[in-house]
Enzyme design. Sequence first.
Site, PDB file in Angstrom:
ATOM      1  N   ARG A   1     -62.627  -0.413  18.980  1.00 10.47           N
ATOM      2  CA  ARG A   1     -62.284   0.604  18.150  1.00 10.47           C
ATOM      3  C   ARG A   1     -63.623   1.363  17.224  1.00 10.47           C
ATOM      4  NH1 ARG A   1     -58.997  -1.930  13.040  1.00 10.47           N
ATOM      5  NH2 ARG A   1     -59.027   0.584  12.394  1.00 10.47           N
TER       6      ARG A   1
ATOM      7  N   ARG B   1     -59.000  -4.203  -0.045  1.00  5.92           N
ATOM      8  CA  ARG B   1     -59.164  -2.755   0.188  1.00  5.92           C
ATOM      9  C   ARG B   1     -57.454  -1.677  -0.311  1.00  5.92           C
ATOM     10  NH1 ARG B   1     -61.574  -1.734   6.741  1.00  5.92           N
ATOM     11  NH2 ARG B   1     -61.886  -0.094   5.143  1.00  5.92           N
TER      12      ARG B   1
ATOM     13  N   ASP C   1     -71.710  -1.831   7.406  1.00  2.00           N
ATOM     14  CA  ASP C   1     -71.304  -2.096   8.185  1.00  2.00           C
ATOM     15  C   ASP C   1     -71.993  -2.618   9.556  1.00  2.00           C
ATOM     16  OD1 ASP C   1     -68.698  -1.054   7.231  1.00  2.00           O
ATOM     17  OD2 ASP C   1     -69.347   1.403   8.318  1.00  2.00           O
TER      18      ASP C   1
ATOM     19  N   CYS D   1     -56.853  -6.023   5.317  1.00  2.00           N
ATOM     20  CA  CYS D   1     -57.085  -6.283   6.509  1.00  2.00           C
ATOM     21  C   CYS D   1     -57.988  -7.462   6.454  1.00  2.00           C
ATOM     22  CB  CYS D   1     -57.841  -5.087   6.621  1.00  2.00           C
ATOM     23  SG  CYS D   1     -59.637  -4.419   6.297  1.00  2.00           S
TER      24      CYS D   1
ATOM     25  N   LYS E   1     -67.832   8.041  14.545  1.00  2.00           N
ATOM     26  CA  LYS E   1     -66.609   6.567  14.437  1.00  2.00           C
ATOM     27  C   LYS E   1     -65.432   7.852  13.102  1.00  2.00           C
ATOM     28  CE  LYS E   1     -65.262   2.414  12.725  1.00  2.00           C
ATOM     29  NZ  LYS E   1     -64.424   2.682  11.941  1.00  2.00           N
ATOM     30  N   ASN E   2     -66.803   7.313  11.621  1.00  2.00           N
ATOM     31  CA  ASN E   2     -66.392   7.267  10.279  1.00  2.00           C
ATOM     32  C   ASN E   2     -66.580   8.869   9.485  1.00  2.00           C
ATOM     33  OD1 ASN E   2     -65.315   4.677  10.621  1.00  2.00           O
ATOM     34  ND2 ASN E   2     -66.864   3.683   9.520  1.00  2.00           N
TER      35      ASN E   2
HETATM   36  N1  EPU Z   1     -61.323  -0.115  -3.043  1.00  2.00           N
HETATM   37  C1  EPU Z   1     -60.756   0.639  -3.964  1.00  2.00           C
HETATM   38  N2  EPU Z   1     -59.925   1.130  -4.655  1.00  2.00           N
HETATM   39  C2  EPU Z   1     -59.817   2.076  -3.418  1.00  2.00           C
HETATM   40  C3  EPU Z   1     -60.625   2.817  -2.657  1.00  2.00           C
HETATM   41  C4  EPU Z   1     -61.288   1.530  -2.765  1.00  2.00           C
HETATM   42  O1  EPU Z   1     -60.625  -1.179  -5.011  1.00  2.00           O
HETATM   43  O2  EPU Z   1     -59.138   2.915  -3.482  1.00  2.00           O
HETATM   44  C5  EPU Z   1     -62.741  -1.160  -3.459  1.00  2.00           C
HETATM   45  C6  EPU Z   1     -62.631  -1.117  -1.458  1.00  2.00           C
HETATM   46  O3  EPU Z   1     -62.164  -2.026  -1.326  1.00  2.00           O
HETATM   47  C7  EPU Z   1     -64.016  -1.995  -1.124  1.00  2.00           C
HETATM   48  C8  EPU Z   1     -64.953  -0.881  -2.241  1.00  2.00           C
HETATM   49  O4  EPU Z   1     -63.856  -0.340  -2.493  1.00  2.00           O
HETATM   50  O5  EPU Z   1     -64.052  -3.097  -1.547  1.00  2.00           O
HETATM   51  C9  EPU Z   1     -65.306   0.734  -1.062  1.00  2.00           C
HETATM   52  O6  EPU Z   1     -64.102   0.455  -0.667  1.00  2.00           O
HETATM   53  P1  EPU Z   1     -64.503   2.149   0.678  1.00  2.00           P
HETATM   54  O7  EPU Z   1     -63.366   2.748   0.259  1.00  2.00           O
HETATM   55  O8  EPU Z   1     -66.026   2.905   0.307  1.00  2.00           O
HETATM   56  O9  EPU Z   1     -64.355   1.613   1.881  1.00  2.00           O
HETATM   57  P2  EPU Z   1     -62.802   2.735   3.322  1.00  2.00           P
HETATM   58  O10 EPU Z   1     -63.620   4.017   2.953  1.00  2.00           O
HETATM   59  O11 EPU Z   1     -61.589   1.618   3.298  1.00  2.00           O
HETATM   60  C10 EPU Z   1     -65.435   3.241   4.479  1.00  2.00           C
HETATM   61  C11 EPU Z   1     -64.885   3.541   6.004  1.00  2.00           C
HETATM   62  C12 EPU Z   1     -65.751   1.115   6.662  1.00  2.00           C
HETATM   63  C13 EPU Z   1     -66.421   0.934   5.688  1.00  2.00           C
HETATM   64  C14 EPU Z   1     -66.955   1.563   4.163  1.00  2.00           C
HETATM   65  C15 EPU Z   1     -67.811   0.966   3.098  1.00  2.00           C
HETATM   66  C16 EPU Z   1     -64.298   5.016   7.090  1.00  2.00           C
HETATM   67  C17 EPU Z   1     -62.702   4.991   7.884  1.00  2.00           C
HETATM   68  N3  EPU Z   1     -64.280   3.377   7.016  1.00  2.00           N
HETATM   69  O12 EPU Z   1     -64.189   3.122   4.144  1.00  2.00           O
HETATM   70  O13 EPU Z   1     -66.097   1.603   7.809  1.00  2.00           O
HETATM   71  O14 EPU Z   1     -67.547  -0.250   5.866  1.00  2.00           O
HETATM   72  O15 EPU Z   1     -66.319   3.040   4.021  1.00  2.00           O
HETATM   73  O16 EPU Z   1     -68.878   1.892   3.478  1.00  2.00           O
HETATM   74  O17 EPU Z   1     -64.568   5.583   7.410  1.00  2.00           O
HETATM   75  C18 EPU Z   1     -66.492   0.237   9.480  1.00  2.00           C
HETATM   76  O18 EPU Z   1     -66.470   1.259  10.739  1.00  2.00           O
HETATM   77  O19 EPU Z   1     -66.400  -0.976   9.843  1.00  2.00           O
HETATM   78  C19 EPU Z   1     -65.728   0.579   8.637  1.00  2.00           C
HETATM   79  C20 EPU Z   1     -65.115  -0.815   7.898  1.00  2.00           C
END
Ligand code: EPU
Length: 419
Positions: free
Chosen positions: A398, A122, A306, A117, A22-23
């Site tokens: 999802r 996030r 995850d 969420c 998915k990711n």
């Molecule tokens: N963060 C910030 N500011 C930002 C971006 C992130 O503060 O602009 C913080 C987030 O709030 C969090 C941390 O940084 O505390 C890491 O978040 P990250 O940005 O890495 O998460 P994401 O990119 O939103 C992806 C996956 C998630 C997975 C996380 C961590 C996708 C579509 N989603 O999310 O997948 O948990 O990386 O590995 O790739 C899932 O599949 O169930 C899922 C939630």
Amino acid sequence: MYKLVIKGGKTLNGSVKIAGSKNAALPILFASILADGPLILNNTPHLSDVSTTLRLLMDMGSEFILESDNSLFVDSSKLTKLTAEYSLVKTMRASILSLGPMLAKYGEAKISLPGGCAIGMRPVNLHLKALEDLGAKIEVKNGYIHASAEKLIGTDVHFEQITVTATENILMAATLAQGTTTIHNAAQEPEIVDLANCLIKMGAKISGAGTSVIIIEGVSNLSGATYTVCPDRIEAGTYLIAAAITGGKITLKNIHHQSMRAIIRKLIETGAEIKCDKTSITLDMKGRKPKAVNVRTSAYPNFPTDMQAQFCALNSIADGQATITETIFENRFMHIPELARMGAELSLEGNTVISKGVKSLTGANLMATDLRASASLVLAGLAAQGTTTIERVYHLDRGYETIEEKLKLLGADIQRIQD
Ligand code: EPU
């Protein structure tokens, strides 16, 4: 609304084919915006997040054909609308991944802010700051991000915190920027490598994906390409726990075990025997109860957030006490009260779950809250005595392709029924 009804206590045995990630699929779908021709993607998972992405792309002018063999033709080369509407973004935060590609190709984008969420706030501040570093003008008003740039200009981008989708957004944006972009403190997840490999097939010049420094030399245009999405390591890890929690033996096909080292190490600590070959993994629990394991989530190559909820389910019925510490998201423990309703002895101290394994869990009526929390409830239901009913299974759809069909193949007694 559908719910899952699980009669627990069956030992899982057999083999199952793991779907595309998915990711990895989601960013690659958004990368189609950058291309001047169609992408043909093999091994695309049939998931509701993929359907949401396709709906969003279609709303902006893309065309696609999804085949039953998991191949997907998607042509986003001529968008007619550069807006990602709130109605679609609110159901899937990954929609923020349309920002980098739209801005890079068309010089403008308007994206609804995703909002918080179930697992945490996030924010997207790091996506926006990095795009500003590349020269974008960004304004947030009326709940929308308005971004514009005559031309993005390559530069050094330093992420103050490791972030997966922000790394992906900048990686995509930088492919069409003028000059060289270097991303420092980049996320190293295998899904980023998969996105980079697809972009390279499209003509992008990228080195270092999979390390903390990614270098992108901008090119003037990208072409269509044919690409195969990598296997889903989190779906795979979830099925391995299904076997471990029920004392069974299963083989997963279509996987890359190299991307699952941290998960496999923990499963070996539970007492599981694991054998890997090029594209498969076999886990054999030999009828034993797992031993409880301590886990601390962290960015790749460390233990993935995850998989945290699924290990909470496993520790609930494992021998011994253990702690699970979540360091990525501030609120990813919605499964704890639901597991407690099944008789699990779990307590929460700050961002750490302390578990004392019980002899067995008992079936209960449960509410799914987010994707991975829902997976943990399914796992607990498989191990529990009696019947477990899980409501709001759309969370599972999802990220898990036909979960009940795959579990049935392994011998689980699980049905999807309509209310
Ligand atoms: N963060 C910030 N500011 C930002 C971006 C992130 O503060 O602009 C913080 C987030 O709030 C969090 C941390 O940084 O505390 C890491 O978040 P990250 O940005 O890495 O998460 P994401 O990119 O939103 C992806 C996956 C998630 C997975 C996380 C961590 C996708 C579509 N989603 O999310 O997948 O948990 O990386 O590995 O790739 C899932 O599949 O169930 C899922 C939630």
